[in-house]
Design an enzyme around this catalytic site. Structure first.
Site, PDB file in Angstrom:
ATOM      1  N   CYS A   2       0.769  -1.099   0.015  1.00 40.22           N
ATOM      2  CA  CYS A   2       0.052   0.072  -0.153  1.00 40.22           C
ATOM      3  C   CYS A   2       1.073   1.281   0.018  1.00 40.22           C
ATOM      4  O   CYS A   2       2.196   1.066   0.077  1.00 40.22           O
ATOM      5  CB  CYS A   2      -0.910   0.267   1.140  1.00 40.22           C
ATOM      6  N   ARG A  27       2.657   0.793  -6.533  1.00 40.97           N
ATOM      7  CA  ARG A  27       2.895  -0.244  -5.520  1.00 40.97           C
ATOM      8  C   ARG A  27       1.736  -0.997  -4.936  1.00 40.97           C
ATOM      9  O   ARG A  27       1.630  -2.189  -4.421  1.00 40.97           O
ATOM     10  CB  ARG A  27       3.378   0.529  -4.079  1.00 40.97           C
ATOM     11  N   TRP A  77      -3.602  -2.008  -1.273  1.00 40.94           N
ATOM     12  CA  TRP A  77      -3.388  -3.626  -1.866  1.00 40.94           C
ATOM     13  C   TRP A  77      -4.125  -4.193  -0.811  1.00 40.94           C
ATOM     14  O   TRP A  77      -3.607  -4.493   0.298  1.00 40.94           O
ATOM     15  CB  TRP A  77      -2.046  -3.929  -2.249  1.00 40.94           C
ATOM     16  N   ASN A 103      -0.160   0.739   6.560  1.00 38.34           N
ATOM     17  CA  ASN A 103       0.375  -0.330   5.710  1.00 38.34           C
ATOM     18  C   ASN A 103       0.906  -1.619   6.577  1.00 38.34           C
ATOM     19  O   ASN A 103       1.714  -1.411   7.447  1.00 38.34           O
ATOM     20  CB  ASN A 103       1.791   0.170   4.938  1.00 38.34           C
ATOM     21  N   GLY A 104       0.922  -2.995   6.054  1.00 41.53           N
ATOM     22  CA  GLY A 104       1.007  -3.969   6.877  1.00 41.53           C
ATOM     23  C   GLY A 104       0.072  -4.885   7.680  1.00 41.53           C
ATOM     24  O   GLY A 104      -1.053  -4.658   6.891  1.00 41.53           O
ATOM     25  N   GLU A 487      12.019 -17.034 -16.045  1.00 44.33           N
ATOM     26  CA  GLU A 487      11.486 -15.605 -15.767  1.00 44.33           C
ATOM     27  C   GLU A 487      10.691 -15.033 -17.092  1.00 44.33           C
ATOM     28  O   GLU A 487       9.811 -14.333 -16.636  1.00 44.33           O
ATOM     29  CB  GLU A 487      12.915 -14.654 -15.870  1.00 44.33           C
ATOM     30  N   LYS A 491       7.058 -13.508 -16.674  1.00 46.29           N
ATOM     31  CA  LYS A 491       6.776 -12.180 -17.577  1.00 46.29           C
ATOM     32  C   LYS A 491       5.504 -12.344 -18.072  1.00 46.29           C
ATOM     33  O   LYS A 491       4.458 -11.427 -17.980  1.00 46.29           O
ATOM     34  CB  LYS A 491       7.839 -11.458 -18.386  1.00 46.29           C
ATOM     35  N   GLU A 494       2.572 -12.753 -15.644  1.00 46.69           N
ATOM     36  CA  GLU A 494       1.861 -11.511 -14.780  1.00 46.69           C
ATOM     37  C   GLU A 494       1.575 -10.465 -15.275  1.00 46.69           C
ATOM     38  O   GLU A 494       0.299  -9.685 -14.886  1.00 46.69           O
ATOM     39  CB  GLU A 494       2.978 -11.146 -13.653  1.00 46.69           C
ATOM     40  N   HIS A 510       9.447 -36.148 -19.213  1.00 45.37           N
ATOM     41  CA  HIS A 510       9.192 -36.912 -17.901  1.00 45.37           C
ATOM     42  C   HIS A 510       7.664 -36.319 -17.385  1.00 45.37           C
ATOM     43  O   HIS A 510       7.281 -36.569 -16.110  1.00 45.37           O
ATOM     44  CB  HIS A 510      10.241 -36.506 -16.984  1.00 45.37           C
ATOM     45  N   LYS A 610       3.967  -3.730  -6.679  1.00 48.83           N
ATOM     46  CA  LYS A 610       5.284  -3.756  -7.017  1.00 48.83           C
ATOM     47  C   LYS A 610       6.156  -4.319  -5.691  1.00 48.83           C
ATOM     48  O   LYS A 610       7.189  -4.849  -6.114  1.00 48.83           O
ATOM     49  CB  LYS A 610       5.542  -2.126  -7.600  1.00 48.83           C
TER      50      LYS A 610
HETATM   51  C1  AGP Z   1       8.492  -9.334 -10.864  1.00 46.45           C
HETATM   52  O1  AGP Z   1       8.009  -8.888 -12.082  1.00 46.45           O
HETATM   53  C2  AGP Z   1       7.399  -9.321 -10.111  1.00 46.45           C
HETATM   54  N1  AGP Z   1       6.552  -8.477  -9.950  1.00 46.45           N
HETATM   55  C3  AGP Z   1       7.918 -10.080  -8.706  1.00 46.45           C
HETATM   56  O2  AGP Z   1       8.043 -11.454  -8.818  1.00 46.45           O
HETATM   57  C4  AGP Z   1       9.111  -9.449  -7.859  1.00 46.45           C
HETATM   58  O3  AGP Z   1      10.027  -9.826  -8.525  1.00 46.45           O
HETATM   59  C5  AGP Z   1       9.103  -9.926  -6.365  1.00 46.45           C
HETATM   60  O4  AGP Z   1       7.918  -9.833  -5.748  1.00 46.45           O
HETATM   61  C6  AGP Z   1      10.240  -9.934  -5.711  1.00 46.45           C
HETATM   62  O5  AGP Z   1      10.585  -8.257  -5.603  1.00 46.45           O
HETATM   63  P1  AGP Z   1      11.734  -7.755  -4.942  1.00 46.45           P
HETATM   64  O6  AGP Z   1      12.746  -7.927  -6.211  1.00 46.45           O
HETATM   65  O7  AGP Z   1      11.521  -6.353  -4.949  1.00 46.45           O
HETATM   66  O8  AGP Z   1      12.052  -8.377  -3.808  1.00 46.45           O
END
Ligand code: AGP
Length: 615
Positions: A2, A27, A77, A103-104, A487, A491, A494, A510, A610
């Site tokens: 948040c 975020r 969030w 936040n938290g 990776e 991408k 997400e 397998h 984020k």
């Molecule tokens: C990456 O595209 C993602 N949004 C997510 O997996 C991110 O890498 C993960 O939350 C870790 O974040 P950080 O690198 O800020 O620790």
């Protein structure tokens, strides 16, 4: 996750808070709200969805808002309670005189809620945050002092919090407090700020004070007071923030993600800057302050990370084992926390994180620290909480990454791992000098090779258009590019919400091969000259025999490749060991263009944030 902004001062309160929230919106973004102190009353406005809805809500009600002198804002969030106007922050106490944003996660909120209900408090939302409002109001009834009430209340909270609040009876002060969640005070002239991240302040001040756990800040327009949990005033350093407002501009790109993908050649140049001065000489990695004797005798490294950073860590493991012969374990932070680990004082533990605020990784690093391991943090935010736990720090210098999908931070993490692995190899003398010189020479060429990929994306865009209607993908590779495949698949998942799985190419037969037919494209990474090339090619043939559509990401010049694959995305000539740095770029672009064609919200995909500050 948040975002929090608090402001009091000479400026336009609504404007300052909304701009700050806009800069935090990446975020977390399922609802937003603002509390204003206006004509000695607290007025609260909230809206579901993106910040624009809150802006519209304020516009609709502008006739009733006079001249607010302070306020607090929040973008949410959701953790407890679904996204809704009722659950959006700020939350108030029963009398409505106090407004708080948070936040938290408050872990003991159910117990506190029961106690407060028994005292007559009326709850409206399903959030854990609302207990904070009632708890502080309850303490305020005894103390008639907001700072003291906050101090008494936070002592009863278990969990993580960054809170910011205002009270009708305490004109123009804002109180902030934190524990296990980031918070800082922005220092202005005739105005002061509280925020959960520096990006909220970037347009107003470069001076900030970072709060530590259990500290409480009380700000007015011309005074800042910071105390510890017992009320003892703390002398705090004012830090100068490194960012310029331009760091948050899209610079003409349609999305931050595309801008950040295009920044990657310069990001690599930045990371390499000063590290490889001459290929004949050892890399200069002053950041790793480990004594050379310890590094020489190091027999175990553990890397802890999440998401994209975890994939960079997997490539890092491959490199350090390959170059320096050191055994490296890679663990998702959330798994590391809940198992008996072999971490001890002779272990180097590397935490990797773009944001430096990921709660899982912070908890795991704290756990490793308690076992006296040496902590090396690789992060894009040297001002973060994680960086503060470091014995050694490698800053990524990638610039602010706004798009939720990590791109440029990944490439900066990869390059940092190459440098670290070379550094270890040079200390241990584990590789021939000529090999290392060639490697460094090739590393310096990487930015211009990426520029050539970025200069013509027509094939990638054509592929994106052709495959955007497919519902499932498999990405396969072997060796160091397994991390690239994982990776690339992440991408795609997400930002386009398409089901994509990264898999070791040799594992296809397998199990997953059972899923293959003409509806399941298989994207493979093949680097000729590498030890895995022929084997990956055979795995592709196996997939073709099951009618799967085949996409190659390859630097192969072999014409025959066009007969095997339905589509070929070409990479510049590159050695297999360095190929992950180039191969990730077309995969980022492929995901970007697929999401674009599908009309998805590229920079702020649904359900994500984020910076994930809850476990
Ligand atoms: C990456 O595209 C993602 N949004 C997510 O997996 C991110 O890498 C993960 O939350 C870790 O974040 P950080 O690198 O800020 O620790």
């Amino acid at each position: 996750m948040c975002g929090i902004v608090g402001y009091t001062g000479k400026g336009d309160v609504i404007d300052v808070i909304l701009k700050g929230l806009t800069n935090l919106e990446y975020r977390g973004y399922d609802s937003a709200g603002i509390a204003l102190r206006d004509e000695n009353k607290i007025k609260i406005y909230k809206a579901l969805g993106k910040l624009i809805n809150l802006k519209n809500e304020l516009e609709t009600n502008k006739s009733e808002i006079k001249n607010p002198t302070s306020g607090i804002g929040h973008i949410r969030w959701a953790t407890h309670g679904n996204p809704s106007v009722i659950n959006a922050h700020p939350h108030t106490c029963t009398c409505g005189k106090l407004a708080v944003v948070h936040n938290g996660i408050i872990e003991n909120y159910k117990e506190l809620r029961e106690i407060l209900i028994s005292k007559g408090c009326k709850f409206k939302s399903q959030t854990d945050t609302e207990v904070i409002a009632h708890l502080i109001a309850d303490e305020y009834a005894n103390t008639k002092n907001l700072e003291a009430a906050v101090r008494n209340a936070v002592k009863k909270l278990q969990g993580a919090y960054a809170i910011c609040l205002i009270h009708e009876d305490e004109p123009d002060i804002i109180v902030g407090a934190r524990k296990h969640a980031p918070m800082l005070v922005g220092v202005g002239e005739g105005e002061n700020f509280i925020a959960s991240d520096t990006t909220a302040l970037i347009e107003y001040t470069k001076r900030a004070i970072y709060l530590e756990d259990n500290e409480i800040a009380v700000i007015s327009k011309d005074k800042i007071k910071i105390t510890d949990i017992e009320g003892i005033e703390q002398v705090k350093k004012i830090e100068v923030l490194p960012w310029e407002p331009v760091a948050l501009s899209k610079l003409g790109y349609k999305h931050y993600m595309l801008k950040e993908i295009n920044e990657q050649p310069d990001v690599i140049r930045n990371v390499l800057n000063g590290k490889i001065s001459d290929i004949q000489n050892p890399v200069i990695l002053n950041e790793v302050s480990l004594n050379k004797d310890i590094l020489k005798n190091l027999n175990k490294i553990q890397i802890i990370a999440c998401g994209t950073s975890l994939h960079a860590a997997m490539a890092g493991k491959f490199l350090m084992e390959e170059f320096a012969g050191i055994s490296v374990e890679v663990e998702a932070s959330s798994e590391y926390i809940y198992k008996r680990t072999t971490t001890d004082s002779s272990t180097l533990v590397i935490g990797v994180s773009q944001s430096g605020e990921t709660a899982d990784t912070i908890t795991a690093i704290k756990q490793a620290k308690s076992k006296n391991a040496h902590i090396l943090i690789i992060t894009n935010r040297p001002d973060s909480n994680m960086a503060r736990l470091a014995d050694s720090l490698i800053p990524l210098n990638a610039g602010i990454e706004v798009s939720v999908a990590a791109t440029k931070s990944y490439i900066a993490q990869l390059i940092s791992f190459y440098l670290l692995a070379i550094h270890l190899a040079e200390i241990k003398d584990s590789l021939p000098k000529s090999y290392l010189q060639n490697l460094k020479h090739e590393m310096i060429q990487l930015p211009s090779k990426i520029e050539s990929i970025l200069s013509d994306t027509s094939v990638i865009q054509a592929c994106a258009r052709k495959y955007s209607s497919y519902k499932n993908f498999i990405y396969i590779a072997r060796g160091i590019n397994l991390a690239t495949a994982l990776e690339g698949a992440l991408k795609l998942k997400e930002i386009s919400y398409i089901n994509a799985t990264g898999y070791p190419a040799g594992e296809l037969k397998h199990g997953p091969i059972a899923m293959l037919d003409e509806t399941m494209p298989v994207l493979s990474i093949l680097i000729p000259g590498g030890i895995t090339y022929e084997k990956v090619l055979s795995n592709c043939e196996e997939a073709k025999a099951r009618n799967a559509k085949l996409i190659a990401l390859t630097s192969s010049e072999d014409e025959n490749i066009n007969n095997i694959f339905d589509d070929v995305i070409k990479l510049p000539k590159v050695s297999e060991i360095l190929s992950p740095v180039l191969a990730c770029v077309p995969l980022q672009l492929l995901s970007y263009y697929i999401a674009e064609f599908l009309g998805k919200d590229v920079d702020q995909p649904r359900n994500l944030a984020k910076s994930v500050t809850v476990e």
